[in-house]
Structures are given as structure tokens and as C-alpha cells.
Design a protein around this motif. Sequence first.
Motif, short mmCIF file in Angstrom:
data_model
loop_
_atom_site.label_atom_id
_atom_site.label_comp_id
_atom_site.label_asym_id
_atom_site.label_seq_id
_atom_site.Cartn_x
_atom_site.Cartn_y
_atom_site.Cartn_z
N VAL A 4 2.98 -10.47 8.58
CA VAL A 4 2.86 -10.52 7.12
C VAL A 4 3.01 -11.95 6.62
CG1 VAL A 4 3.91 -9.74 4.96
CG2 VAL A 4 3.67 -8.15 6.87
N SER A 5 3.96 -12.70 7.19
CA SER A 5 4.20 -14.06 6.72
C SER A 5 3.02 -14.98 6.95
CB SER A 5 5.45 -14.64 7.41
OG SER A 5 5.27 -14.66 8.81
N ALA A 6 2.19 -14.68 7.97
CA ALA A 6 1.05 -15.55 8.29
C ALA A 6 -0.25 -15.07 7.64
CB ALA A 6 0.86 -15.60 9.81
N ALA A 7 -0.21 -13.89 7.03
CA ALA A 7 -1.43 -13.31 6.45
C ALA A 7 -1.75 -13.98 5.10
CB ALA A 7 -1.25 -11.82 6.26
N PRO A 8 -2.99 -13.89 4.65
CA PRO A 8 -3.34 -14.39 3.33
C PRO A 8 -2.52 -13.71 2.24
CG PRO A 8 -5.31 -13.90 4.61
CD PRO A 8 -4.16 -13.37 5.39
N VAL A 9 -2.42 -14.39 1.10
CA VAL A 9 -1.56 -13.91 0.01
C VAL A 9 -1.92 -12.51 -0.43
CG1 VAL A 9 -0.87 -14.31 -2.37
CG2 VAL A 9 -1.08 -16.25 -0.81
N ASP A 10 -3.20 -12.20 -0.56
CA ASP A 10 -3.60 -10.88 -1.03
C ASP A 10 -3.22 -9.79 -0.04
OD1 ASP A 10 -5.46 -11.88 0.78
OD2 ASP A 10 -7.12 -10.73 -0.08
N GLN A 11 -3.30 -10.09 1.27
CA GLN A 11 -2.90 -9.11 2.28
C GLN A 11 -1.39 -8.91 2.29
OE1 GLN A 11 -4.57 -9.69 6.20
NE2 GLN A 11 -6.56 -10.31 5.37
N ARG A 12 -0.64 -9.99 2.09
CA ARG A 12 0.82 -9.87 2.00
C ARG A 12 1.20 -8.98 0.82
NH1 ARG A 12 1.06 -15.57 2.79
NH2 ARG A 12 1.90 -15.86 0.70
N ALA A 13 0.60 -9.23 -0.31
CA ALA A 13 0.91 -8.46 -1.51
C ALA A 13 0.57 -6.98 -1.31
CB ALA A 13 0.16 -9.02 -2.71
N GLU A 14 -0.57 -6.72 -0.68
CA GLU A 14 -0.99 -5.34 -0.44
C GLU A 14 -0.02 -4.64 0.52
OE1 GLU A 14 -3.60 -1.94 -0.64
OE2 GLU A 14 -3.12 -3.66 -1.92
N PHE A 15 0.41 -5.34 1.56
CA PHE A 15 1.35 -4.77 2.51
C PHE A 15 2.67 -4.43 1.83
CE2 PHE A 15 5.05 -5.56 5.23
CZ PHE A 15 4.84 -4.64 6.25
N ILE A 16 3.19 -5.36 1.04
CA ILE A 16 4.46 -5.13 0.35
C ILE A 16 4.34 -3.97 -0.63
CG2 ILE A 16 6.09 -6.14 -1.30
CD1 ILE A 16 5.50 -8.85 0.12
N ARG A 17 3.22 -3.92 -1.36
CA ARG A 17 3.01 -2.82 -2.31
C ARG A 17 2.99 -1.48 -1.58
NH1 ARG A 17 -0.62 0.55 -3.92
NH2 ARG A 17 -2.19 -0.21 -2.45
N LYS A 18 2.25 -1.42 -0.47
CA LYS A 18 2.16 -0.16 0.28
C LYS A 18 3.52 0.23 0.86
CE LYS A 18 -2.69 -0.27 1.77
NZ LYS A 18 -3.61 -0.38 2.95
N THR A 19 4.26 -0.76 1.36
CA THR A 19 5.57 -0.46 1.95
C THR A 19 6.49 0.16 0.93
OG1 THR A 19 5.39 -2.24 3.57
CG2 THR A 19 7.59 -1.43 3.08
N TYR A 20 6.62 -0.45 -0.24
CA TYR A 20 7.54 0.08 -1.24
C TYR A 20 7.02 1.37 -1.88
CZ TYR A 20 10.59 -3.88 -0.68
OH TYR A 20 11.46 -4.80 -0.13
N PHE A 21 5.72 1.53 -1.91
CA PHE A 21 5.15 2.80 -2.37
C PHE A 21 5.57 3.93 -1.42
CE2 PHE A 21 1.74 5.99 -2.08
CZ PHE A 21 1.68 6.41 -3.40
N HIS A 22 5.52 3.65 -0.12
CA HIS A 22 5.92 4.66 0.87
C HIS A 22 7.43 4.89 0.85
CE1 HIS A 22 1.83 4.11 2.34
NE2 HIS A 22 1.99 5.18 3.08
N VAL A 23 8.21 3.85 0.60
CA VAL A 23 9.66 4.03 0.47
C VAL A 23 9.95 4.97 -0.71
CG1 VAL A 23 11.85 2.91 -0.11
CG2 VAL A 23 10.29 1.83 1.52
N ALA A 24 9.30 4.71 -1.84
CA ALA A 24 9.49 5.56 -3.01
C ALA A 24 9.07 7.00 -2.72
CB ALA A 24 8.70 5.01 -4.20
N GLY A 25 7.96 7.16 -2.00
CA GLY A 25 7.49 8.49 -1.64
C GLY A 25 8.48 9.20 -0.73
N ALA A 26 9.04 8.46 0.23
CA ALA A 26 10.03 9.05 1.14
C ALA A 26 11.28 9.49 0.38
CB ALA A 26 10.40 8.04 2.23
N ILE A 27 11.73 8.66 -0.55
CA ILE A 27 12.91 9.02 -1.36
C ILE A 27 12.61 10.25 -2.21
CG2 ILE A 27 14.39 8.26 -3.26
CD1 ILE A 27 14.13 5.41 -2.13
N GLY A 28 11.42 10.30 -2.80
CA GLY A 28 11.04 11.46 -3.60
C GLY A 28 10.99 12.73 -2.78
N MET A 29 10.39 12.66 -1.60
CA MET A 29 10.33 13.82 -0.70
C MET A 29 11.73 14.25 -0.27
SD MET A 29 8.31 14.07 2.95
CE MET A 29 8.54 15.48 4.05
N PHE A 30 12.57 13.28 0.05
CA PHE A 30 13.96 13.53 0.44
C PHE A 30 14.70 14.27 -0.67
CE2 PHE A 30 18.31 11.73 0.06
CZ PHE A 30 18.87 12.21 1.23
#
Length: 231
Positions: free
Chosen positions: A10-36
Amino acid sequence: MFDQANPYSVSAAPVDQRAEFIRKTYFHVAGAIGMFALLLSGLLQIPAVVNLAFKMTGGMNWLIVLGAFMGVSWLANKWAHSSTSLSTQYLGLGLYVIAEAIIFLPIMAMATLYSSPAVIPQAALATLALFLALTFVAFTTKKDFSFLGGILKVGFLIALAVIVAGVIFGFNLGLVFSAVMVALAAGSILYNTSNMIHHYRTDQYVAASLGLFASIALLFWYILRIFMSRD
């Protein structure tokens, strides 16, 4: 843990890919918390499940439950880090969320039945506040906290030994133990957030979200214990 087949962390990826990865990660964290939360809420409405939850902590039963949870956690993490199948990654995350909901049943049942109605929301807000503060530290300092890995392993092994001893010899772990576990959970959040930034590949957002969710759940468990002790 980290598959090196993809040369882009992630640290070596282009800015837009980093942002997309971080967005997806926290989206999935929120989804996991909601399911939990939904799973726990539904299970706690079933009297037979509540009765089973209290039996889970009786005598050596808790050690069996912990052993099963550790085995399922290992399998879920292995699946979540699969580099061949996205569906397997999601299966790992889903399995882990279900396992967390089940192991949380006893403490949530006790909090619901025997503590103030404000205890769970207060513990959840405290967990969220600490998680956001630690996330802010990890992102603003841009420090690689991977050095915490060894410290956390030793800390969790010692904690596990203390828990096992507590079950076998019947002593209460108390507030000091809960405070130490909060510190370990906080360190785990820093460690997993740092790994997300510095070591994961941009296609490993499911695995990254599982690590963060696991740390948040651990933090919530021991903050909830501390809040329950005040009643």
C-alpha cells in the motif's frame, strides 16, 4: 502472513490506489462490526442461547470455548489471507465475525441482564474514541509499528497463560488484568493499522479488515469488563 506475489504494498502504490484500499478496508471493518452487532442482538433474544452462554463459562467449559475460538480464528485468518480466491477471503472474515459473536455471548448476556443499560453504549463509545485516536496516531506519524509484533505475541501468550490459570485455580483476574489487556489491544490496533499502511498489498483489504476488527473486538471486551466492574 503477507504474500509477496504482488510487488505493490500500500505504501508504494499510487495515491489513488492507497486511498481506495484504505476506503475498502474501513468499509469492511464497519460491515464486520455491523454484522457482529446484529448477530449478537439476535442471539441474545433467544432464551436457550442465553442459557447456553452462561454454561459456556462454567468450569473448564471456558477453556474449551477459548480453544475452539483460537482454532477457528487461525482458520479464518488463513482464508482471509488467501491470494487465490476473493470468496475464500470473505468466508474467512464472515467465519471470524460469527466466532466473535459466539464468544461474546456470555459477557454481553451478563451486561444486558445485570448491569446498567448504559454500560454497553458507554463501552462502545469509549472503544470507538480510543480506536479513532490510535488510528490518528498511526496515520499522522506514518511510523512503522511492526516492531510491536514480537511484544504483542509475548504479551498475548502471557495473558493466555493467566486466563488458563484463572480458570483452573478459580481466581478473579480483576481490573489490573483488564487494564493490561486494553493496553495490549491498543498496541494491536497500532500494529494492524501500521501493517495496513506499510505491508499489505492493495488487494488484501479483506485480510486487513479482519485484523483491525479482531483488535477492536478485543479492546471492546476489556473496556466493557472495566465498565461492568463499576456497577
